[in-house]
Design a protein around this motif. Structure first.
Motif, PDB file in Angstrom:
ATOM      1  N   ALA A 181       0.921  -1.236   0.006  1.00 30.57           N
ATOM      2  CA  ALA A 181      -0.053   0.088   0.058  1.00 30.57           C
ATOM      3  C   ALA A 181       0.944   1.324  -0.045  1.00 30.57           C
ATOM      4  N   VAL A 182       2.054   1.126   0.814  1.00 31.19           N
ATOM      5  CA  VAL A 182       2.795   2.428   0.794  1.00 31.19           C
ATOM      6  C   VAL A 182       3.719   2.593  -0.553  1.00 31.19           C
ATOM      7  N   ARG A 183       3.810   1.418  -1.189  1.00 34.45           N
ATOM      8  CA  ARG A 183       4.421   1.634  -2.761  1.00 34.45           C
ATOM      9  C   ARG A 183       3.551   2.166  -3.461  1.00 34.45           C
ATOM     10  N   GLY A 207       3.813   5.568  -5.550  1.00 40.87           N
ATOM     11  CA  GLY A 207       3.731   5.696  -6.939  1.00 40.87           C
ATOM     12  C   GLY A 207       2.577   6.666  -7.418  1.00 40.87           C
ATOM     13  N   LEU A 208       1.427   6.760  -6.713  1.00 43.06           N
ATOM     14  CA  LEU A 208       0.514   7.530  -7.320  1.00 43.06           C
ATOM     15  C   LEU A 208       1.083   9.229  -6.915  1.00 43.06           C
TER      16      LEU A 208
END
Length: 277
Positions: free
Chosen positions: A3-5, A9-10
């Protein structure tokens, strides 16, 4: 961690995406605003009027220009795909890295030179008394000369998506089909060719979109006898016909969106051409 990645990315793509969306929407809104007025002025605020649209859509010259634009787009796309597809398979068969590097450089090298320079080069080749002037008589300032130069300009944009798709086809699939008794032609049409359809459609889509919006090559090789939408828009802007230029720009944008939708639909309907989710 995932989720952190995803959030990171967003966050990284957000500025670029926001810039592109804002620029695109601003330009489209400005074009539509200019197209619904009749005053020949560049000011942003003027009376709403559909007279320019009515006049442009009833003008046979506009439809003739649209027909020439679409005809050139279809011809150039078809020729580029017919050249790029077998060429990509040919490069896949090469085993030496230097051979692949040389072939890729030869195909990519036109992009390193300005499109104006390349178009002038074709004009020099096709002119009367030029190296190809006797072979391709009367091609300069006619559609065949424009098509010939556009194929040279747009070929790399058709080739590289197709090459990526061809190189992604596992060699083991062909070997497995051969073990099951499929001859070479059947292996190609039933196993390998469908897997390259996404690349072929992407290359055709990119080539067609770039061709129908091309300006320098049709202007230089057409010599005023072959007029496409981009040239017509430029001529209207030179004459300060801002509303009519905006109408033609909107028509060109709509044609481009229709082409994008058609290729997307084809990607969903052609068996084997769906991209893996």
């Amino acid at each position: 961690m995932t989720a952190v990645r995803r959030r990171l990315g967003l966050l990284l793509v957000a500025p670029g995406t926001a810039y592109l969306v804002l620029a695109f929407c601003s330009v489209v809104l400005l074009l539509v605003t200019y197209s619904v007025r009749t005053e020949q002025t560049s000011t942003l605020f003027a009376a709403f009027d559909l007279g320019t649209w009515r006049g442009a859509l009833a003008d046979g010259y506009l439809w003739s220009t649209v027909g020439t634009t679409l005809r050139l787009g279809l011809l150039v796309t078809l020729i580029c795909v017919l050249i790029a597809y077998p060429l990509a398979w040919c490069i896949r068969t090469l085993r030496r890295n230097w051979q692949i590097a040389v072939m890729l450089f030869v195909i990519f090298s036109p992009i390193l030179v300005s499109v104006v320079v390349r178009s002038y080069g074709w004009a020099m080749l096709l002119r009367t008394g030029g190296p190809l002037g006797g072979v391709f008589d009367d091609w300069l300032y006619h559609e065949p000369g424009v098509v010939l130069a556009l194929v040279h300009v747009e070929l790399p944009f058709a080739f590289f998506p197709i090459l990526a798709a061809v190189r992604a086809v596992p060699a083991e699939l062909g070997e497995a089909a051969a073990d099951l008794g499929a001859e070479a032609a059947r292996r190609f049409w039933r196993v390998q060719c469908p897997l390259t359809m996404p690349g072929l459609l992407s290359g055709a889509q990119l080539t067609f979109t770039l061709t129908i919006s091309a300006f320098a090559t049709p202007a230089l090789l057409g010599g005023g006898r072959v007029t496409v939408l981009a040239q017509s828009i430029y001529q209207d802007i030179q004459q300060l016909q801002w509303p009519r230029a905006a109408v033609q720009a909107v028509v060109l944008l709509v044609l481009t969106l229709i082409v994008l939708a058609a290729f997307t639909l084809a990607g969903r309907l052609i068996p084997g051409s769906r991209r893996p989710s």
